[in-house]
Design an enzyme around this catalytic site. Structure first.
Site, mmCIF file in Angstrom:
data_model
loop_
_atom_site.group_PDB
_atom_site.id
_atom_site.type_symbol
_atom_site.label_atom_id
_atom_site.label_comp_id
_atom_site.label_asym_id
_atom_site.label_seq_id
_atom_site.Cartn_x
_atom_site.Cartn_y
_atom_site.Cartn_z
ATOM 1 N N ALA A 210 117.324 76.795 -47.840
ATOM 2 C CA ALA A 210 115.990 76.343 -47.987
ATOM 3 C C ALA A 210 115.621 75.697 -46.823
ATOM 4 O O ALA A 210 116.100 75.878 -45.645
ATOM 5 C CB ALA A 210 116.269 74.863 -48.897
ATOM 6 N N LYS A 211 114.255 75.538 -46.618
ATOM 7 C CA LYS A 211 113.917 74.971 -45.404
ATOM 8 C C LYS A 211 112.428 74.373 -45.840
ATOM 9 O O LYS A 211 111.782 74.707 -46.797
ATOM 10 C CB LYS A 211 113.394 76.346 -44.265
ATOM 11 C CG LYS A 211 113.151 75.658 -42.940
ATOM 12 C CD LYS A 211 114.553 75.697 -42.225
ATOM 13 C CE LYS A 211 114.410 75.309 -40.869
ATOM 14 N NZ LYS A 211 115.724 75.564 -40.367
#
Ligand code: NAD
Length: 411
Positions: A105-106
């Site tokens: 994720a980011k």
């Protein structure tokens, strides 16, 4: 950001497709691995005097095939959805490559962090957390610091999360050591980058002692990379941050200015430009700031034998290809800077067990696991006769696609 050839996300997916083809994956599977599971875009109203400025924030969850999603939060003016997708996807491949039980994720907020007061930064991260709390959590998605954010930002995030969901220190990593952080996490990315640099030199029979190093970036990654390179006997001859660069052919004493916020007020004989550091003649070049900094515009002026990617995506695909063809050995981001998420994994497990490791154990586990990932990637490069980046993607894409299949979501 200078991604001239293709968008950042397209560049990552080019590597995913290449690895998928080598592994004989079906085209539908490659498409699934090239898409993000969930993308959330939020607005963040920020008080400015007697008015309000509306910022845009993001959380992109690329994959949970191998575990809860994991990835940093970036505060930078160039943050946009494409960049966050690319970085989220890279986290999936990085966590798979080093074999930790996370997905990718980011997050980010499009804002110039250098212009924010502490109070504004706190307001932004608290709002970001409140708006996204439904998709976060220690078994859902665990943020960490990235450009423009640090352990203090993570402490505010944790505090906001606790107000809403109760005590769960494993909801975020990269926290201050005094507040459920792990001794060793702050230095972990830079330490890993420096260790990989030394191992790469040894692998090519180049003496580590005295090897010359140039580094772009003097933030979390750049400064610890520089410090550990010096401790390992290398000579850091140039380093830069957003304010510009400094150079000394005899070697800079990093310990002298390690604690300084920026390089602007460091006393030194020679000053160079922030990007000029990339063109310094050296054995090892370590971009450890922005993405896309080595591209078709400047690739012919690179003067290094080895490039170790401390930053995420510092090279465009065309620069990567052209430099490799001219004999430069490149260690890709998902391997070289994976010490950060490895360290986050250690912090997360310690938080869940409510148990803490001494720093010596943290360092030795980090070094051993990084070495395993490095050796394994090199073995795969040899087996398939490919470069290290392609090999890293073969390992990572192979592991994630296997997890997909075993979960029964694909035939
Ligand atoms: P940071 O915000 O702590 O530091 C960024 C550094 O880059 C600062 O010194 C800043 O002055 C410098 N910089 C910014 N613009 C520049 C420019 N135009 N020219 C030269 N220098 C410039 O960020 P960080 O956490 O050190 O992250 C740096 C890179 O490493 C990013 O690509 C990030 O995604 C990657 N990374 C970070 C971690 C981590 O644990 N922090 C882990 C893996 C990868």
């Amino acid at each position: 950001m200078t991604h001239t050839e293709a968008s950042a996300f397209e560049e990552v997916n080019e590597k995913v497709a290449q690895a998928g083809e080598i592994l004989g994956l079906k085209s539908g599977v490659i498409s699934a691995l090239s898409s993000c599971e969930r993308e959330v875009v939020i607005s963040i109203p920020l008080r400015r005097g007697d008015d309000v400025e509306v910022l845009t924030g993001y959380r992109v969850q690329h994959s949970s095939a191998r575990g809860p999603r994991k990835g940093g939060i970036r505060f930078h003016q160039a943050v946009d959805l494409d960049e966050v997708r690319a970085l989220a996807s890279l986290m999936t491949w990085k966590t798979a490559l080093i074999d930790v039980p996370f997905g990718g994720a980011k997050g980010g907020v499009a804002v110039d962090a250098s212009l924010l007061t502490d109070i504004e930064k706190e307001e932004i991260i608290r709002r970001w957390t409140r708006s996204l709390v439904h998709v976060l959590g220690h078994h859902r998605d665990i943020p960490a610091p990235d450009m423009g954010t640090d352990s203090k930002t993570m402490a505010w995030l944790m505090d906001e999360f606790h107000r809403l969901e109760g005590f769960q220190p494993a909801c975020v990593t990269g926290k201050p050591v005094e507040l459920f952080g792990a001794p060793g996490r702050e230095e972990a990315t830079g330490r890993g980058v420096a260790m990989v640099a030394a191992e790469t030199l040894r692998q090519h029979s180049v003496e580590v002692q005295g090897a010359t190093v140039a580094i772009q970036g003097f933030g979390n990654v750049g400064r610890y990379t520089a410090l550990v390179c010096q401790e390992l006997g290398m000579k850091v001859i140039a380093i830069s941050d957003v304010t510009g660069g400094i150079k000394d052919e005899k070697g800079l004493d990093i310990k002298k200015f390690f604690g300084k916020k920026s390089l602007a007020d460091v006393e030194v004989n020679e000053r160079i430009g922030a990007a000029e550091v990339l063109e310094v003649e050296c054995d090892v070049l370590i971009p450890a700031a922005l993405g896309g900094v080595i591209n078709s515009e400047n690739m012919t002026r690179i003067n290094a034998r080895f490039i170790i990617e401390g930053a995420n995506q510092p090279l465009s695909i065309s620069a990567d290809k052209s430099l490799r063809e001219s004999g430069v050995f490149i260690v890709p981001d998902i391997l070289a800077n994976s010490g950060g998420v490895m360290g986050s994994y250690f912090e997360w497990t310690q938080n869940i067990q409510e148990f803490s490791w001494p720093i010596e154990r943290f360092r030795s586990e980090l070094d051993t696991r990084m070495e395993t990932a490095f050796n394994n990637t090199n073995r795969v490069a040899e087996k398939y006769s490919v470069d290290l980046r392609t090999a890293a993607f073969i390992v990572a894409v192979g592991r994630v696609s296997e997890a997909f299949k075993l979960r029964g979501s694909l035939i």
